[in-house]
Design an enzyme around this catalytic site. Structure first.
Site, short mmCIF file in Angstrom:
data_model
loop_
_atom_site.label_atom_id
_atom_site.label_comp_id
_atom_site.label_asym_id
_atom_site.label_seq_id
_atom_site.Cartn_x
_atom_site.Cartn_y
_atom_site.Cartn_z
N GLU A 109 -22.52 -102.40 49.74
CA GLU A 109 -22.60 -103.50 48.76
C GLU A 109 -22.00 -103.10 47.42
O GLU A 109 -21.39 -103.92 46.73
CB GLU A 109 -24.07 -103.92 48.59
CG GLU A 109 -24.68 -104.61 49.80
CD GLU A 109 -23.91 -105.85 50.21
OE1 GLU A 109 -23.46 -106.60 49.31
OE2 GLU A 109 -23.74 -106.07 51.43
N SER B 171 -8.07 -87.69 54.65
CA SER B 171 -7.76 -89.01 55.18
C SER B 171 -6.81 -89.03 56.37
O SER B 171 -7.02 -89.80 57.30
CB SER B 171 -7.19 -89.90 54.07
OG SER B 171 -8.21 -90.25 53.16
N HIS C 35 -14.69 -101.14 60.52
CA HIS C 35 -14.19 -99.77 60.48
C HIS C 35 -14.42 -99.17 59.10
O HIS C 35 -14.85 -98.02 58.95
CB HIS C 35 -12.70 -99.73 60.82
CG HIS C 35 -12.09 -98.38 60.65
ND1 HIS C 35 -12.36 -97.32 61.50
CD2 HIS C 35 -11.25 -97.89 59.71
CE1 HIS C 35 -11.71 -96.26 61.11
NE2 HIS C 35 -11.03 -96.57 60.02
N SER C 36 -14.12 -99.93 58.08
CA SER C 36 -14.35 -99.51 56.69
C SER C 36 -14.40 -100.76 55.84
O SER C 36 -14.30 -101.89 56.35
CB SER C 36 -13.21 -98.59 56.21
OG SER C 36 -12.02 -99.33 56.02
#
Length: 444
Positions: A119, A204, A333-334
């Site tokens: 959030e 990443s 996923h993200s």
């Protein structure tokens, strides 16, 4: 900690049907390829001769042409059903209440932290986040490792760090990239790392940790330490070249490494049936000559047991092991993904209701008398307060000193970096309105 391991967890393969070559109208072709004079049964009874070619020393010569497409699907090892009931008495975990409740509490804490930070990203307070919803049972793998076993994560292993003692403050400081961030503000949120907890910093680029893990395991082998490397990745990463290089390196050099694949069915946004046609990822381990296990990734105790056995092989035999944990990613996923583009919301809700790793573990604990509704509510409330407190504190802290961008590139600052640092300091001093550093900590 279990009485025995079921044979269903072991990999088995059988040959496909032998295909007899069909005689052609030409006499010489018939002589060359016809196998009618030698039946399959006669061929089986005939003494088999091993090949002498160095590329496949376990093969035998044959006069029957075989074309293989598939192997027998690898079974999925399971301890509990979806209601948390242990399916075989011999598989009942022999663990303490403290040990079992710690795993579940960490799963709950992870859920609370995920909800708040997800959030926060939607509100623009942090730049990026990834949740663990639906895959929390992997914490069982962390419980089966020793504290000094090295871990290479992908980016959905926050629960592993939580289990090892990474604090809520450390999670929040990293996601806010503030001056208390162990990574000195140089990484995206959720790219955690901790030298103290033997958790290599996440990067990443997809799958880069796999060959690194093989190399680290080889170093451990040479050192003589009784430890191993745990390397987590998703099934999408198994489509990268680094995956194949890593498994081949580990297998041929006999490295004590566990490759733990979280097969959640969708990679970033591609369903598994569009990613590969073989028998999941586990079959690739067999192809590389590795010990391989497929496990129910929503079953904490199955994951725990599989990792225990894999670690034993890695440490005692100095051999790599591939674990494929079959699970389902409930969340996106993200925060950069909208999973409704490639699956229905009904499908996700059905999974949450019918096969939830949190529900399984809770029901098992309740059957032992180790958990109830009051403890559930109390822990959730306590952890929500704790997460919000750490969140607020991290948000108020300043960013790392500007000078940190020059540090750690080399052991010591080079003349070129010293010159660049000096130039930046002069620019900041000359144009303070354009280079506001009030939100950055002072250099120590």
């Amino acid at each position: 900690m279990y009485a025995r391991v079921t044979a269903r967890a072991l990999v088995r393969s059988i040959p496909t049907k032998a295909i007899k070559a069909t005689p052609t109208p030409l006499a010489h072709s018939a002589k060359a390829f016809s196998t009618s004079a030698l039946s399959m049964e006669a061929h089986k009874k005939k003494e088999r001769v091993k090949v002498h070619f160095p590329g496949a020393l376990d093969s035998h010569f044959s006069q029957v042409l075989e074309i293989r497409e598939k192997m027998e699907p690898i079974d999925t090892f399971r301890v509990m059903d979806t209601d948390g009931k242990v399916l075989e008495k011999s598989l009942e975990p022999e663990v303490t209440e403290e040990f079992a409740t710690k795993i579940y509490k960490d799963m709950l804490t992870l859920n609370v932290m995920d909800l708040i930070l997800y959030e926060a990203q939607r509100q623009g307070r942090i730049s990026f986040y990834m949740t663990n919803a639906g895959e929390e049972a992997y914490i069982g793998s962390a419980a089966a490792l020793e504290p000094e076993d090295e871990i290479f994560g992908q980016y959905r292993e926050a629960g592993t760090l939580l289990y090892r003692g990474f604090t809520l403050d450390q999670f929040m400081n990293q996601c806010y990239s503030n001056d208390m961030d162990l990574g000195k503000g140089r990484q995206m949120p959720v790219h955690y790392g901790s030298k103290a907890l033997h958790f290599q910093t996440i990067s990443s680029p997809l799958a880069t940790q796999l060959p690194q893990a093989a190399g680290a395991a080889y170093a451990i082998k040479r050192s003589g330490k009784k430890n191993c490397v745990m390397c987590y990745f998703g099934e999408g990463a198994a489509s990268e070249g680094d995956f194949h290089a890593a498994l081949n390196i580990a297998a041929t050099t006999s490295c004590p490494v566990i490759f733990f694949c979280r097969n959640n069915g969708f990679a970033i946004s591609t369903p598994a049936n569009e990613q590969y046609k073989g028998d999941g990822i586990a079959s690739r381990g067999v192809g590389y000559g590795m010990h391989t296990i497929r496990v129910d990734g929503n079953d904490v105790w199955a994951v725990y047991k599989a990792t225990q056995e894999a670690r034993k092989i890695a440490v005692e035999q100095h051999k790599p092991v591939l674990i494929e944990a079959m699970t389902y990613r409930v969340g996106h996923h993200s925060t950069s993904d909208d999973s409704s583009a490639y699956r229905s919301k009904k499908e996700v809700e059905d999974w949450k209701r019918h096969d939830n790793p949190m529900v399984r573990m809770r029901k098992w604990l309740e059957s032992k008398g180790w958990w109830d509704e009051a403890r559930e509510n109390s822990h959730k409330a306590t952890q929500r307060t704790a997460v919000l407190k750490s969140f607020a504190a991290a948000e108020k802290r300043k960013k790392p000193p500007v000078s940190e961008m020059f540090n750690d590139v080399y052991d010591k600052l080079t003349p070129a970096l010293i010159e660049q640092k000096k130039e930046l300091e002069e620019l900041i001093k000359k144009f303070p309105a354009h280079y506001d550093t009030s939100n950055y900590a002072k250099e120590k």
